[in-house]
Scaffold this active site. Sequence first.
Site, PDB file in Angstrom:
ATOM      1  N   GLU A  42     -37.597 -92.662   1.632  1.00 49.12           N
ATOM      2  CA  GLU A  42     -38.327 -91.756   2.511  1.00 49.12           C
ATOM      3  C   GLU A  42     -39.747 -91.209   2.345  1.00 49.12           C
ATOM      4  OE1 GLU A  42     -33.569 -90.852   1.699  1.00 49.12           O
ATOM      5  OE2 GLU A  42     -35.576 -91.164   0.773  1.00 49.12           O
ATOM      6  N   HIS A  88     -25.146 -83.712  -1.163  1.00 49.76           N
ATOM      7  CA  HIS A  88     -25.179 -83.497   0.389  1.00 49.76           C
ATOM      8  C   HIS A  88     -24.816 -82.685   1.261  1.00 49.76           C
ATOM      9  CE1 HIS A  88     -25.736 -88.252  -1.925  1.00 49.76           C
ATOM     10  NE2 HIS A  88     -25.373 -88.320  -1.061  1.00 49.76           N
TER      11      HIS A  88
END
Length: 335
Positions: free
Chosen positions: A69, A138
């Site tokens: 990322e 998450h």
Amino acid sequence: MPDTATQTNVRELTFGEAIREALAEEMRRDPRVCVMGEDVAEAGTPFKVLSGLVEEFGKERVIDTPISEPGFTGIGVGAAMTGLRPVIDIMFGDFMTLIMDQVVNQAAKVHYMSGGTWKVPLVVRTTMGASRRSAAQHSQSLHAWPSHVPGLKVVLPSTPYDAKGLMKTAIRDDNPVVIFEDKMMYRLKGPVPTEEYTIPFGVADIKRLGRDVTIVATSSMVQVAMGAAKMLDEIGISAEVIDPRTMWPLDEKTLIESAKKTSRAIVVDEGYYRYGVTAEIASVIAEGAFYNLDGPVKRIGAMHVPIPFSPPLEDATVPNEQQVFDAAKQLCGRS
């Protein structure tokens, strides 16, 4: 903005379909628009929101990246500075932790540090929201983080109509924009016009008119607030539901005027309760409508714990209709 209630060319789209349509239209309109992220091409993201884009626009504009990322977000910042308009896909909002330097220290500051010479027309789209049974790493709603940073615009759509219009505005903006999409809303259906439209940032939407209490809600909490408002109707309490749509810029005027009218206010957000969105919005209302309020502004946010994997425990951490209903009853002296 077109009024969907009076439009003849309106379809029912899901939240996910509206986002995909916005991206496809902007990619056709402007060849500088591209998408980068993990599993965005053939897989169309784990939520299948981008399915079909790679077939139309090819792998040079819909780019599957390595699992890095910080790396591909940094590439996006550089690409934006040199003329492209990248949309960076961060699979889960929790991974904003990995790209804070690129977003906060680079994208948000380049325009200021260059004396206005450079622009960073970058969109970071990511997810938020619990109750998917994805556990603590998450399931977080971290939209308060970028909202705290000067130079960033932050968007939280709550309907398919808003999702499409706000996405198109974000892609056309010359500033970095972070969009948070609740992962549990991708199948939510709603009316979306076929004709071109955008939604300006900093303009709240009154989802429901009312006279007794103002409920300010964000993202999926708008649906929770609307459900609570129906329950309140049954006991004679009229609730006004307002969706700010953008955390920054924030439409303070609409929030304050509604609270002045109803004299009571509740703020509902799925982010953590401490130092979060509910605190900021409650402060805006308290300062702007102080002499019109019959009581303190009530805040309802996520419990201050890591999101559990256990379904019953996870559900307990997220605000629900009953909590909003009970809070409104109490504010209105009906407890």
